[in-house]
Structure formats: structure tokens, C-alpha cells
Motif scaffolding. Sequence first.
Motif, short mmCIF file in Angstrom:
data_model
loop_
_atom_site.label_atom_id
_atom_site.label_comp_id
_atom_site.label_asym_id
_atom_site.label_seq_id
_atom_site.Cartn_x
_atom_site.Cartn_y
_atom_site.Cartn_z
N THR A 138 54.76 57.83 37.35
CA THR A 138 53.65 57.27 38.12
C THR A 138 53.92 55.84 38.57
O THR A 138 53.60 55.46 39.70
CB THR A 138 52.36 57.32 37.28
OG1 THR A 138 52.59 56.69 36.01
CG2 THR A 138 51.90 58.75 37.06
N GLN A 139 54.52 55.04 37.69
CA GLN A 139 54.81 53.65 38.03
C GLN A 139 55.76 53.57 39.22
O GLN A 139 55.55 52.80 40.16
CB GLN A 139 55.41 52.93 36.83
CG GLN A 139 55.50 51.41 36.98
CD GLN A 139 54.15 50.74 36.84
OE1 GLN A 139 53.35 51.13 35.99
NE2 GLN A 139 53.87 49.77 37.67
N SER A 140 56.81 54.37 39.20
CA SER A 140 57.79 54.38 40.28
C SER A 140 57.17 54.91 41.57
O SER A 140 57.50 54.45 42.67
CB SER A 140 59.00 55.23 39.90
OG SER A 140 59.65 54.72 38.76
N ALA A 189 64.80 71.49 39.69
CA ALA A 189 64.20 71.65 41.02
C ALA A 189 62.93 72.49 40.94
O ALA A 189 61.91 72.19 41.59
CB ALA A 189 65.20 72.29 41.97
N ILE A 190 62.95 73.54 40.10
CA ILE A 190 61.77 74.40 39.95
C ILE A 190 60.59 73.61 39.38
O ILE A 190 59.45 73.73 39.85
CB ILE A 190 62.10 75.61 39.04
CG1 ILE A 190 63.08 76.55 39.74
CG2 ILE A 190 60.82 76.37 38.65
CD1 ILE A 190 63.60 77.67 38.87
N VAL A 191 60.88 72.78 38.35
CA VAL A 191 59.81 71.98 37.74
C VAL A 191 59.32 70.91 38.71
O VAL A 191 58.12 70.66 38.81
CB VAL A 191 60.31 71.34 36.42
CG1 VAL A 191 59.26 70.39 35.87
CG2 VAL A 191 60.63 72.42 35.40
N ALA A 192 60.25 70.27 39.43
CA ALA A 192 59.86 69.22 40.37
C ALA A 192 58.96 69.78 41.47
O ALA A 192 57.93 69.18 41.83
CB ALA A 192 61.10 68.57 40.98
N VAL A 193 59.35 70.93 42.01
CA VAL A 193 58.50 71.59 43.03
C VAL A 193 57.17 72.00 42.40
O VAL A 193 56.12 71.96 43.03
CB VAL A 193 59.23 72.79 43.65
CG1 VAL A 193 58.31 73.55 44.60
CG2 VAL A 193 60.47 72.32 44.41
N GLY A 194 57.23 72.38 41.11
CA GLY A 194 55.99 72.73 40.40
C GLY A 194 55.04 71.55 40.30
O GLY A 194 53.82 71.72 40.38
N LEU A 195 55.58 70.34 40.11
CA LEU A 195 54.72 69.15 40.08
C LEU A 195 54.08 68.91 41.44
O LEU A 195 52.94 68.46 41.53
CB LEU A 195 55.53 67.93 39.64
CG LEU A 195 55.99 67.92 38.18
CD1 LEU A 195 56.85 66.70 37.90
CD2 LEU A 195 54.80 67.96 37.23
N LEU A 253 53.75 62.36 45.20
CA LEU A 253 54.72 61.26 45.23
C LEU A 253 55.74 61.40 44.09
O LEU A 253 56.94 61.19 44.27
CB LEU A 253 54.00 59.92 45.13
CG LEU A 253 53.20 59.46 46.36
CD1 LEU A 253 52.38 58.23 46.02
CD2 LEU A 253 54.15 59.17 47.52
N ILE A 254 55.24 61.75 42.90
CA ILE A 254 56.14 61.93 41.75
C ILE A 254 57.12 63.06 42.02
O ILE A 254 58.32 62.95 41.74
CB ILE A 254 55.33 62.22 40.47
CG1 ILE A 254 54.52 60.98 40.06
CG2 ILE A 254 56.25 62.66 39.34
CD1 ILE A 254 53.55 61.24 38.94
N ALA A 255 56.63 64.17 42.59
CA ALA A 255 57.51 65.30 42.89
C ALA A 255 58.56 64.91 43.92
O ALA A 255 59.73 65.28 43.79
CB ALA A 255 56.67 66.48 43.42
N ALA A 256 58.15 64.15 44.94
CA ALA A 256 59.11 63.70 45.96
C ALA A 256 60.17 62.80 45.33
O ALA A 256 61.37 62.93 45.62
CB ALA A 256 58.38 62.96 47.08
N LEU A 257 59.74 61.91 44.44
CA LEU A 257 60.69 61.03 43.75
C LEU A 257 61.63 61.85 42.86
O LEU A 257 62.82 61.54 42.76
CB LEU A 257 59.94 60.00 42.90
CG LEU A 257 59.38 58.78 43.63
CD1 LEU A 257 58.59 57.93 42.65
CD2 LEU A 257 60.49 57.96 44.27
N ALA A 258 61.09 62.88 42.21
CA ALA A 258 61.91 63.71 41.33
C ALA A 258 63.01 64.40 42.12
O ALA A 258 64.18 64.43 41.71
CB ALA A 258 61.04 64.75 40.63
#
Length: 275
Positions: free
Chosen positions: A41-43, A235-241, A24-29
Motif C-alpha cells: 500500500t505504501q508503494s 502472476a495468478i495471485v497478482a491478477v487476483g489482487l 494499484l498494488i496489483a499493477a505494482l506487483a
Amino acid sequence: MNTRSKFHLLARAGYGARGVVFLLIAALALFSSVAGGRPDTQSALTALLQQPFGRIWIGLIGLGLAGFVIWRLAQSLANADGQDDDLKGYVIRAALFGSAITYAGLALTSLTMALHMSSGGGSGGEEGLAAWVMAQPFGRYIAGLIGLGFVIGGIITALKGIRRKFGRYLALDADKNTPAVLISIYGLVARGAVFGIIGVFFLYAAFTVDPDQAGGMADALAWVQRLPFGGVIYAIVAVGLAAFGIYNFVEARYRRINVPEVGDIRRELPLGRAS
């Protein structure tokens, strides 16, 4: 279902719940890079709350995270993973205990949201922790130690992926370049990088005696986005999460879960040793 099987179920459900949170965090990112918002996490919980049957899903995540907390306590207090009785082993167990406290807070937040006791608002997170720490005696130095802990934890997490140390705890051959192994490496390195940036924020907050300088995951990602070629790195870090979320599903499936016996717990606790 016997006690051992129930404990296994709690631990595996906990890894699964943590995996959902990070997806969920990665999708939000990824979404926030276009539409704005805070990928934390809250968001993530608030976004899930707004979906059909959101409170049910959040309640299940809260229960799963509660199981994860129990497993973390078994790892830290009862030494379920069999860490050595040396400095390294005690540091690992201390980090696991800190993880238990962190996820206990997230589990409580999830359950209160599911029971209509919270709308998901409030600051909390690393910023709230920094503000509380700074208000304590010697708070500046405590914040610095927390920051140092985040940095060290980030390095250890990244090295755990690069050196494939996670294979020690999985019923899976980590030396093979299977999709599960490669995704796990990617996820752990990305998670370690975010940990390290959060630690630098805490150290800077301690140096400036300003809790507002401390930041959480959303602030770490925002900082990455401001770097040269930040959009690509972000984007690389977000996909990494997201990969870290999938890594949790790998752990939910393949993690070796050692159930501590009552006698083992008594030996590990100070009172048990004194007796």
C-alpha cells in the motif's frame, strides 16, 4: 441530501477507494516482477503521488478511505450488518473493527501525503506492527495471536468467495456465474491466500522472537515467487489482487448499506446496555 444518503455515499466511496488501492498494488506487483520494487500500500500511494495531480488523487483516496472507516465502525460497533449475538458474530465484528483501525492508518497516511506533510517514506505496515508488538509485555504471544488471526481471516475470506457467501450482503444474485460474481470469487480467494501467508510470517516471527521475520503483502508475494513455478503462481495471485480491487467496485455498486439508528448504537455499546 439527507443523513442516510450521505452515509450511503461515504460507505460506497470507501469501497471504491479501497478498490483503487488494490488495483494499484496489483499493477505494482505485475510491474515489480520485471522491474523490481515492493507491491504494497505504501508503494502504491508513493507511485500515485508521482503522477500528474497525484496529491489530488491521493487526497480523494484518503477521504474515501475515511468514509470506509466510518462504515467499518458502523458494522463492528453498531452491528449494521445484523450479525448474530453469538461467538461467530462477535468474531466477525472484531475483525471488522480491526479492519477499521487498519484503514484509518492508511487514510491518515493518504491525507498527510496529499497535504505535503509526508513524502510517503517509512516502513510501517505489518513489519512495523510486529516490531511494536514485540516490544510490548508478552509481545511474542500477541504477535502469535495476530498471526493466527491473519491465518483464520485468510481462510474465512477465501471461503467467503468459494462458497459465495458475499452474496448475502449484495443486491446481486451470487449463484449466477456472471462476470461480477466470478471476479469476486477470484479476488476473495487471492486476498485470502495473501492474508494466510502474512499470518504464517507473524507466527514465525513470534516463534523466533524476531520481528524482522514478519512480513506484509510485498513479502508474501515475494515468497510466492520463490516457489516452484513461482512466476506463474505470482502472476495468478497478482491478477487476483486486481480482481479483489474490482470486487470492491462491485460492493460499491451493489452492497446493501444499513444505516444504524442512534437507538441501535446505544443498545450495542456497553454504556447503552448499562442504562
